[in-house]
Design a protein around this motif. Structure first.
Motif, short mmCIF file in Angstrom:
data_model
loop_
_atom_site.label_atom_id
_atom_site.label_comp_id
_atom_site.label_asym_id
_atom_site.label_seq_id
_atom_site.Cartn_x
_atom_site.Cartn_y
_atom_site.Cartn_z
N ARG A 111 26.77 8.43 -10.26
CA ARG A 111 27.61 7.78 -9.57
C ARG A 111 27.57 6.52 -8.81
O ARG A 111 26.29 6.51 -8.06
N SER A 112 28.36 5.74 -8.77
CA SER A 112 28.16 4.28 -7.96
C SER A 112 29.60 3.72 -7.55
O SER A 112 30.37 4.23 -8.17
N VAL A 113 29.36 2.64 -6.79
CA VAL A 113 30.64 2.27 -6.56
C VAL A 113 31.38 1.67 -7.77
O VAL A 113 32.69 1.76 -7.74
N LYS A 114 30.69 1.19 -8.61
CA LYS A 114 31.25 0.79 -9.80
C LYS A 114 31.98 1.75 -10.60
O LYS A 114 33.01 1.64 -11.08
N PRO A 164 38.52 2.32 6.30
CA PRO A 164 37.24 2.66 5.35
C PRO A 164 35.97 2.55 6.02
O PRO A 164 35.80 1.85 6.87
N VAL A 165 35.31 3.44 5.53
CA VAL A 165 33.79 3.67 5.85
C VAL A 165 33.07 2.39 5.61
O VAL A 165 33.24 1.56 4.53
N VAL A 166 32.19 1.82 6.56
CA VAL A 166 31.26 0.90 6.39
C VAL A 166 29.93 1.16 6.04
O VAL A 166 29.49 2.26 6.57
N ASN A 167 29.24 0.13 5.29
CA ASN A 167 27.74 0.49 5.22
C ASN A 167 27.14 -0.54 6.14
O ASN A 167 27.13 -1.85 5.90
N TYR A 168 26.31 -0.18 6.90
CA TYR A 168 25.87 -0.73 7.94
C TYR A 168 24.78 -1.76 7.51
O TYR A 168 24.22 -2.81 8.19
N TRP A 169 24.30 -1.42 6.19
CA TRP A 169 23.34 -2.44 5.59
C TRP A 169 23.92 -3.55 4.68
O TRP A 169 23.28 -4.24 3.95
N THR A 192 21.75 11.11 9.90
CA THR A 192 21.89 11.21 8.30
C THR A 192 21.88 10.08 7.62
O THR A 192 21.55 9.98 6.44
N LEU A 193 22.79 9.05 8.29
CA LEU A 193 23.11 7.72 7.51
C LEU A 193 21.63 7.10 7.30
O LEU A 193 21.45 6.57 6.24
N LEU A 194 20.63 7.13 8.20
CA LEU A 194 19.32 6.50 7.92
C LEU A 194 18.51 7.29 6.87
O LEU A 194 17.88 6.69 6.16
N VAL A 195 18.64 8.74 6.77
CA VAL A 195 18.22 9.43 5.89
C VAL A 195 18.89 8.70 4.51
O VAL A 195 18.18 8.61 3.23
N ALA A 196 20.13 8.81 4.42
CA ALA A 196 20.88 8.54 3.03
C ALA A 196 20.59 7.30 2.67
O ALA A 196 20.32 6.93 1.35
N VAL A 262 25.72 7.16 -2.21
CA VAL A 262 26.21 5.98 -2.80
C VAL A 262 26.91 5.07 -1.55
O VAL A 262 26.60 3.90 -1.77
N MET A 263 27.65 5.70 -0.82
CA MET A 263 28.26 4.75 0.41
C MET A 263 27.13 4.20 1.19
O MET A 263 27.25 2.92 1.47
N PHE A 264 25.92 4.87 1.45
CA PHE A 264 25.12 4.03 2.57
C PHE A 264 23.95 3.90 1.59
O PHE A 264 22.87 3.46 2.27
N GLY A 265 23.79 3.43 0.45
CA GLY A 265 22.69 3.27 -0.39
C GLY A 265 22.77 1.49 -0.50
O GLY A 265 23.58 0.79 0.38
N ASN A 266 22.09 1.10 -1.46
CA ASN A 266 22.02 -0.35 -1.65
C ASN A 266 23.12 -0.59 -2.43
O ASN A 266 23.06 -0.20 -3.67
N TRP A 267 24.22 -1.46 -2.03
CA TRP A 267 25.33 -1.69 -3.07
C TRP A 267 25.01 -2.88 -4.00
O TRP A 267 23.93 -3.72 -3.59
#
Length: 346
Positions: A111-114, A164-169, A192-196, A262-267
Motif C-alpha cells: 500500500r502506498s499513496v499511489k 486532510p491529514v498532513v505529513n510534517y516531513w 506515534t508519528l515519529l515512530v511511523a 503510508v501517511m507519515f512515511g516518505n512520499w
C-alpha cells in the motif's frame, strides 16, 4: 561461562524483540478464519478485492458521481451526512469503499499513496462511472485524494479535501514551521508519528506495548477533540447515529497501522509541487479546515494553500476536526464541490 550466559541472554532478548515487532497475519474476509463477506466487491488487477457501498440516486440517473474516501479507523459504512433533499435536487450518486485492509477490502502489503489512487480509478472503471468523477477525501482519506491529484488528474471532475491529514516531513514545509506545528499535537500522538516516520518497522510493537500511551487517534483519546468536536460527538451519540465499526476486523496492522506508515512515511512526491489539474477552470479543488482542529494544525494547511493558490481554501473559524458533521455543513461542502455555489461566510 559468563560470556556464554551473556550470549544466551542476548539471543533470547533479540528473539523476543523480533517476535514483538512482527505483526500477526491478517484475518482476510472470506477466508476460513476470517470475517464474512457481506458487501459487494470488485476484483482489482492485482487480485485483491475492494468492497464498496452505493448511496444516493441510481447511477444511471445521476448528474454527479462522487467517490468517498473514508477517514482513519473508519469504513465505507459511515454515511456522508448529506441531506436527501440535496442528493435528489442535484442528482448525486455516491460510492464509498473500504480502503485496503479496512472493513471487507483485502489488505495490500504494498500500500502506498499511489496504490490508493489507482484503487479509486479501478473502482470507477469497474462501476462504469465514466471518464471523469468527483473525489472527496476526509481526514486520513485525504492522502488518497492527494494521490488522485498526482496520479490520475485526467480522471477528475473535482476534488474536496476535508480536514486532510498532513505529513510534517513534506519537503516544502519549512522545518521550523513543521516543528512548531507538531508541538501542538497531543504528546502520545506526536510520539506515534515519529515512530511511523523514523522507525516504521517498530510501529506494531509501539502500538501494542503497554508502558507508554500511543496513537491518541487510535485509542480515541478525548484530548484530540476540540470543544466543538465534543458537541458534535454528543449530538451524534444522542441521536444514535453511530454504527458498528468493522474497520479493524481483519487486524490492526493492515488497517490502522499501515495507514499511519503510508501517511507519515516518505512520499514519492510533495503535494505542494502538484500542478493545477484544471487550468481552464473546468473543475475545482477545495480544502476545508477547522481552526480548532487538534489533529491537523491549521498553520500547515494555511501554508499549503498559499503554495497552491489554485486550491480554494475554506477555514471554519469555530470548527474542529469533525465540523463536517455539524448540521448542514456537509451540504455546503458538497454544493461547493459540485456546482461551485457560494454559501454564507465561514
Amino acid at each position: 561461562m559468563i560470556s556464554r550466559a551473556a550470549i544466551v541472554v542476548l539471543m533470547a532478548l533479540l528473539g523476543w524483540v523480533y517476535k514483538a515487532i512482527q505483526p500477526p497475519p491478517p484475518m482476510i474476509c472470506g477466508s476460513p478464519n476470517g470475517p464474512p463477506v457481506t458487501s459487494p466487491r470488485i476484483q482489482l488487477r492485482d487480485g485483491r478485492f475492494l468492497a464498496y457501498k452505493e448511496w444516493g440516486v441510481p447511477k444511471e440517473n445521476a448528474r454527479y458521481k462522487l467517490i468517498l474516501c473514508h477517514a482513519f479507523d473508519a469504513t465505507k459504512d459511515f454515511p456522508l451526512p448529506v441531506s436527501q433533499e440535496l442528493v435528489e435536487e442535484l442528482g448525486i450518486y455516491m460510492v464509498s469503499y473500504d480502503r485496503a485492509g479496512y472493513g471487507e477490502s483485502d489488505p495490500n502489503s504494498k500500500r502506498s499513496v499511489k496504490s490508493e489512487a489507482l484503487d479509486v480509478e479501478e473502482l470507477a472503471d469497474n462501476l462504469h462511472l465514466g471518464s471523469k468523477f468527483y473525489v472527496m477525501g476526509a481526514s486520513m482519506g485525504g492522502y488518497t485524494a492527494w494521490g488522485c491529484l498526482k496520479y490520475i488528474p485526467h480522471r477528475l471532475a473535482g476534488v474536496a479535501l476535508v480536514v486532510p491529514v498532513v505529513n510534517y516531513w513534506w519537503s516544502s514545509f519549512p522545518r521550523e514551521l513543521a516543528k512548531e506545528a507538531m508541538k501542538t499535537v497531543v504528546p502520545s500522538e506526536r510520539r506515534t508519528l515519529l515512530v511511523a516516520h523514523y522507525a516504521p518497522s517498530l510501529l506494531y510493537a509501539w502500538m501494542t506495548q503497554k508502558w507508554f500511551a500511543s496513537a491518541a487517534a487510535a485509542s480515541r483519546d478525548p484530548g484530540i477533540f476540540s470543544e466543538s468536536d465534543l458537541k458534535v460527538l454528543h449530538r451524534l451519540l444522542s441521536t444514535g447515529s453511530f454504527i458498528e465499526n468493522k474497520s479493524r476486523q481483519q487486524g490492526i496492522y493492515e488497517s490502522i497501522h499501515r495507514d499511519l506508515r503510508v501517511m507519515f512515511g516518505n512520499w514519492e512526491f510533495d503535494p505542494m509541487n502538484i500542478t493545477n489539474p484544471f487550468p481552464q477552470n473546468e473543475g475545482s479543488v477545495h480544502l476545508w479546515q477547522g481552526y480548532h482542529d487538534r489533529l491537523v494544525p491549521v498553520q500547515l494547511q494555511r501554508f499549503l494553500s498559499e503554495k497552491l493558490p489554485w486550491i480554494r481554501y475554506h477555514e471554519v473559524p469555530d470548527g474542529g476536526h469533525m465540523f463536517m458533521f455539524a448540521d448542514g455543513f456537509t451540504d455546503r461542502i458538497v454544493k461547493m464541490l459540485l456546482i461551485g455555489e457560494e454559501t454564507s461566510a465561514m
